[in-house]
Motif scaffolding. Sequence first.
Motif, PDB file in Angstrom:
ATOM      1  N   HIS A 147      -6.233  -6.632  -6.287  1.00 22.71           N
ATOM      2  CA  HIS A 147      -5.935  -7.706  -5.347  1.00 22.71           C
ATOM      3  C   HIS A 147      -4.432  -7.751  -5.100  1.00 22.71           C
ATOM      4  CE1 HIS A 147      -6.620 -11.338  -3.125  1.00 22.71           C
ATOM      5  NE2 HIS A 147      -5.725 -12.005  -3.847  1.00 22.71           N
ATOM      6  N   ARG A 148      -4.039  -7.572  -3.849  1.00 24.54           N
ATOM      7  CA  ARG A 148      -2.642  -7.589  -3.419  1.00 24.54           C
ATOM      8  C   ARG A 148      -1.766  -6.627  -4.235  1.00 24.54           C
ATOM      9  NH1 ARG A 148      -1.139 -10.930   0.420  1.00 24.54           N
ATOM     10  NH2 ARG A 148      -2.330 -12.820   0.933  1.00 24.54           N
ATOM     11  N   PRO A 149      -2.104  -5.338  -4.259  1.00 18.70           N
ATOM     12  CA  PRO A 149      -1.264  -4.392  -4.991  1.00 18.70           C
ATOM     13  C   PRO A 149       0.022  -4.082  -4.229  1.00 18.70           C
ATOM     14  CG  PRO A 149      -2.967  -3.216  -3.821  1.00 18.70           C
ATOM     15  CD  PRO A 149      -3.251  -4.682  -3.623  1.00 18.70           C
ATOM     16  N   SER A 150       1.003  -3.571  -4.971  1.00 13.89           N
ATOM     17  CA  SER A 150       2.253  -3.073  -4.387  1.00 13.89           C
ATOM     18  C   SER A 150       2.461  -1.638  -4.837  1.00 13.89           C
ATOM     19  CB  SER A 150       3.433  -3.944  -4.806  1.00 13.89           C
ATOM     20  OG  SER A 150       3.300  -5.266  -4.306  1.00 13.89           O
ATOM     21  N   PHE A 151       3.150  -0.884  -4.015  1.00 14.63           N
ATOM     22  CA  PHE A 151       3.418   0.528  -4.322  1.00 14.63           C
ATOM     23  C   PHE A 151       4.634   0.947  -3.509  1.00 14.63           C
ATOM     24  CE2 PHE A 151       3.157   5.029  -3.301  1.00 14.63           C
ATOM     25  CZ  PHE A 151       2.753   5.635  -4.488  1.00 14.63           C
ATOM     26  N   THR A 152       5.529   1.673  -4.138  1.00 17.15           N
ATOM     27  CA  THR A 152       6.697   2.217  -3.437  1.00 17.15           C
ATOM     28  C   THR A 152       6.797   3.704  -3.714  1.00 17.15           C
ATOM     29  OG1 THR A 152       7.908   0.127  -3.626  1.00 17.15           O
ATOM     30  CG2 THR A 152       9.191   2.104  -3.128  1.00 17.15           C
ATOM     31  N   GLY A 153       6.697   4.494  -2.676  1.00 16.51           N
ATOM     32  CA  GLY A 153       6.834   5.932  -2.791  1.00 16.51           C
ATOM     33  C   GLY A 153       7.928   6.438  -1.869  1.00 16.51           C
ATOM     34  N   ARG A 154       8.032   7.736  -1.771  1.00 20.74           N
ATOM     35  CA  ARG A 154       9.056   8.317  -0.901  1.00 20.74           C
ATOM     36  C   ARG A 154       8.689   8.139   0.574  1.00 20.74           C
ATOM     37  NH1 ARG A 154      11.362  14.593  -1.058  1.00 20.74           N
ATOM     38  NH2 ARG A 154      12.730  14.386   0.765  1.00 20.74           N
ATOM     39  N   PHE A 155       7.384   8.214   0.869  1.00 19.84           N
ATOM     40  CA  PHE A 155       6.950   8.204   2.264  1.00 19.84           C
ATOM     41  C   PHE A 155       6.208   6.927   2.654  1.00 19.84           C
ATOM     42  CE2 PHE A 155       7.277  12.677   1.048  1.00 19.84           C
ATOM     43  CZ  PHE A 155       8.087  13.168   2.054  1.00 19.84           C
ATOM     44  N   TYR A 156       5.538   6.292   1.699  1.00 21.48           N
ATOM     45  CA  TYR A 156       4.729   5.120   2.021  1.00 21.48           C
ATOM     46  C   TYR A 156       4.982   4.006   1.015  1.00 21.48           C
ATOM     47  CZ  TYR A 156       1.977   8.599   4.654  1.00 21.48           C
ATOM     48  OH  TYR A 156       1.573   9.588   5.508  1.00 21.48           O
ATOM     49  N   ARG A 157       4.752   2.773   1.457  1.00 21.66           N
ATOM     50  CA  ARG A 157       4.875   1.643   0.552  1.00 21.66           C
ATOM     51  C   ARG A 157       3.951   0.523   1.022  1.00 21.66           C
ATOM     52  NH1 ARG A 157       9.190   1.246   4.047  1.00 21.66           N
ATOM     53  NH2 ARG A 157       9.469  -0.799   5.036  1.00 21.66           N
ATOM     54  N   ILE A 158       3.551  -0.308   0.079  1.00 20.59           N
ATOM     55  CA  ILE A 158       2.836  -1.554   0.392  1.00 20.59           C
ATOM     56  C   ILE A 158       3.444  -2.649  -0.470  1.00 20.59           C
ATOM     57  CG2 ILE A 158       0.649  -0.567   1.171  1.00 20.59           C
ATOM     58  CD1 ILE A 158      -0.444  -0.935  -1.664  1.00 20.59           C
ATOM     59  N   ASP A 159       3.359  -3.870   0.008  1.00 17.72           N
ATOM     60  CA  ASP A 159       3.965  -5.004  -0.689  1.00 17.72           C
ATOM     61  C   ASP A 159       2.953  -6.144  -0.755  1.00 17.72           C
ATOM     62  OD1 ASP A 159       5.619  -6.892  -1.842  1.00 17.72           O
ATOM     63  OD2 ASP A 159       6.884  -7.159  -0.072  1.00 17.72           O
ATOM     64  N   GLY A 160       2.191  -6.183  -1.850  1.00 17.18           N
ATOM     65  CA  GLY A 160       1.175  -7.222  -2.000  1.00 17.18           C
ATOM     66  C   GLY A 160       0.117  -7.148  -0.917  1.00 17.18           C
ATOM     67  N   ALA A 161      -0.337  -5.928  -0.611  1.00 18.24           N
ATOM     68  CA  ALA A 161      -1.255  -5.726   0.517  1.00 18.24           C
ATOM     69  C   ALA A 161      -2.621  -6.340   0.229  1.00 18.24           C
ATOM     70  CB  ALA A 161      -1.403  -4.237   0.806  1.00 18.24           C
ATOM     71  N   LEU A 162      -3.080  -7.200   1.119  1.00 18.88           N
ATOM     72  CA  LEU A 162      -4.370  -7.857   0.976  1.00 18.88           C
ATOM     73  C   LEU A 162      -5.443  -7.022   1.669  1.00 18.88           C
ATOM     74  CD1 LEU A 162      -5.934 -10.404   0.052  1.00 18.88           C
ATOM     75  CD2 LEU A 162      -5.416 -11.393   2.299  1.00 18.88           C
ATOM     76  N   ASN A 163      -6.498  -6.726   0.955  1.00 21.30           N
ATOM     77  CA  ASN A 163      -7.596  -5.938   1.517  1.00 21.30           C
ATOM     78  C   ASN A 163      -8.920  -6.554   1.079  1.00 21.30           C
ATOM     79  OD1 ASN A 163      -8.982  -3.897   2.847  1.00 21.30           O
ATOM     80  ND2 ASN A 163      -8.923  -2.510   1.095  1.00 21.30           N
ATOM     81  N   VAL A 164      -9.390  -7.512   1.846  1.00 22.27           N
ATOM     82  CA  VAL A 164     -10.631  -8.231   1.561  1.00 22.27           C
ATOM     83  C   VAL A 164     -11.439  -8.283   2.859  1.00 22.27           C
ATOM     84  CG1 VAL A 164     -11.666 -10.395   0.786  1.00 22.27           C
ATOM     85  CG2 VAL A 164      -9.522  -9.605  -0.242  1.00 22.27           C
ATOM     86  N   PRO A 165     -12.744  -7.932   2.838  1.00 22.75           N
ATOM     87  CA  PRO A 165     -13.545  -7.628   1.657  1.00 22.75           C
ATOM     88  C   PRO A 165     -13.299  -6.224   1.124  1.00 22.75           C
ATOM     89  CG  PRO A 165     -14.876  -7.412   3.634  1.00 22.75           C
ATOM     90  CD  PRO A 165     -13.547  -7.970   4.073  1.00 22.75           C
ATOM     91  N   LYS A 166     -13.583  -6.061  -0.159  1.00 24.87           N
ATOM     92  CA  LYS A 166     -13.487  -4.750  -0.787  1.00 24.87           C
ATOM     93  C   LYS A 166     -14.682  -3.895  -0.359  1.00 24.87           C
ATOM     94  CE  LYS A 166      -9.871  -5.609  -3.408  1.00 24.87           C
ATOM     95  NZ  LYS A 166      -8.553  -5.165  -2.931  1.00 24.87           N
ATOM     96  N   PRO A 167     -14.633  -2.598  -0.644  1.00 25.57           N
ATOM     97  CA  PRO A 167     -15.800  -1.748  -0.377  1.00 25.57           C
ATOM     98  C   PRO A 167     -17.025  -2.229  -1.149  1.00 25.57           C
ATOM     99  CG  PRO A 167     -13.851  -0.418  -0.857  1.00 25.57           C
ATOM    100  CD  PRO A 167     -13.482  -1.825  -1.167  1.00 25.57           C
ATOM    101  N   ARG A 168     -18.209  -1.879  -0.646  1.00 23.67           N
ATOM    102  CA  ARG A 168     -19.444  -2.221  -1.341  1.00 23.67           C
ATOM    103  C   ARG A 168     -19.596  -1.412  -2.631  1.00 23.67           C
ATOM    104  NH1 ARG A 168     -23.789  -4.355   1.703  1.00 23.67           N
ATOM    105  NH2 ARG A 168     -22.966  -6.063   2.991  1.00 23.67           N
ATOM    106  N   GLN A 169     -19.194  -0.149  -2.588  1.00 27.72           N
ATOM    107  CA  GLN A 169     -19.369   0.707  -3.754  1.00 27.72           C
ATOM    108  C   GLN A 169     -18.407   0.278  -4.857  1.00 27.72           C
ATOM    109  OE1 GLN A 169     -20.058   5.058  -2.858  1.00 27.72           O
ATOM    110  NE2 GLN A 169     -19.335   4.428  -0.842  1.00 27.72           N
TER     111      GLN A 169
END
Length: 319
Positions: A147-169
């Motif tokens: 829930h709301r993960p963050s990630f910083t890389g060389r090419f891509y980043r996210i900052d508390g990204a919300l992704n709801v609903p989650k996949p069914r699997q």
Amino acid sequence: MAEGELRIGTRLDPGVPAYGDLRQATEVAERLGYEAVWIRDHVSLADTTGQEECHEVWTVMTALAAQTARIKVGSLVLCTPFRNPALLAKMGATLDHLSGGRLILGLGAGHKEAEFREYGYDFPRAGHRVQMLDEAAAIVRLMWTEHRPSFTGRFYRIDGALNVPKPRQTPAPTIMIGGQGPRMMRVIARRADAWNIAGGPEEYLSLRDQMAEACSEVGRDAATLRHIVSVPVIVDRSESRARERLERVCAARPGQPYLRDRIWAGSPRQIADRIQPLLDAGVRELITSFWEMEAQAEQIETFAETVWPILAERVAARA
């Protein structure tokens, strides 16, 4: 997957002009028990196939998922630089949710420079594309499982990204990565649930130990990585007709002169014998590729009725 179970999917060509033909092929595959239909990610095929028609993969996958009930839909494989990975994670979660848990996400680094240039994308060097794939796969899994993960890389980043609903699997849809080479294999070992390799038994057998070494390097049990091998075939009850059909395919694709050596054309037993070394090596997941765009549904049915029973009998005998 149950011990000894054989799972077979089939690749559909996005260059089929009529979507109705893709839907028909998928309906046939679902009826005959194929595990999944796979769509290649290309936006332009004219320089390789000589034809201008080409559907966009995610749109086709979504439509096919909406018009089927059981069969899974997968990308073979998505060109990572074409799509922002955070948006892709949202797209994947949505499609998996709406399809009742039938998405398989195939990812790749991309390789056709002409498509990048044609559509206005920069074409990063190979090492950068591999690193982009590594970061993208990490972001997708984070957004599917946290829930709301963050990630910083060389090419891509996210900052508390919300992704709801989650996949069914649960815990998440399968992430399959296609490729080879030391750096790519380490990415696959680190990020993927499944590895796709094309090129036939000889190439697979030559790379299998390298993949095991890559798993060891990243601290992964190699047995936890599924191996899904693509098998390009033209099957006919007559070997001579199969060879004639192969020649017609090659003549229609002047930009791909290597196909004559890559596509396996023959009778059902000849095709089964060509696949046999994969079975002997323990492979139980295959993706059939049928190169006659006007006959994909027919080939899906012929393979299921003639080759598949031979393979299933041989697998059962080894169980």
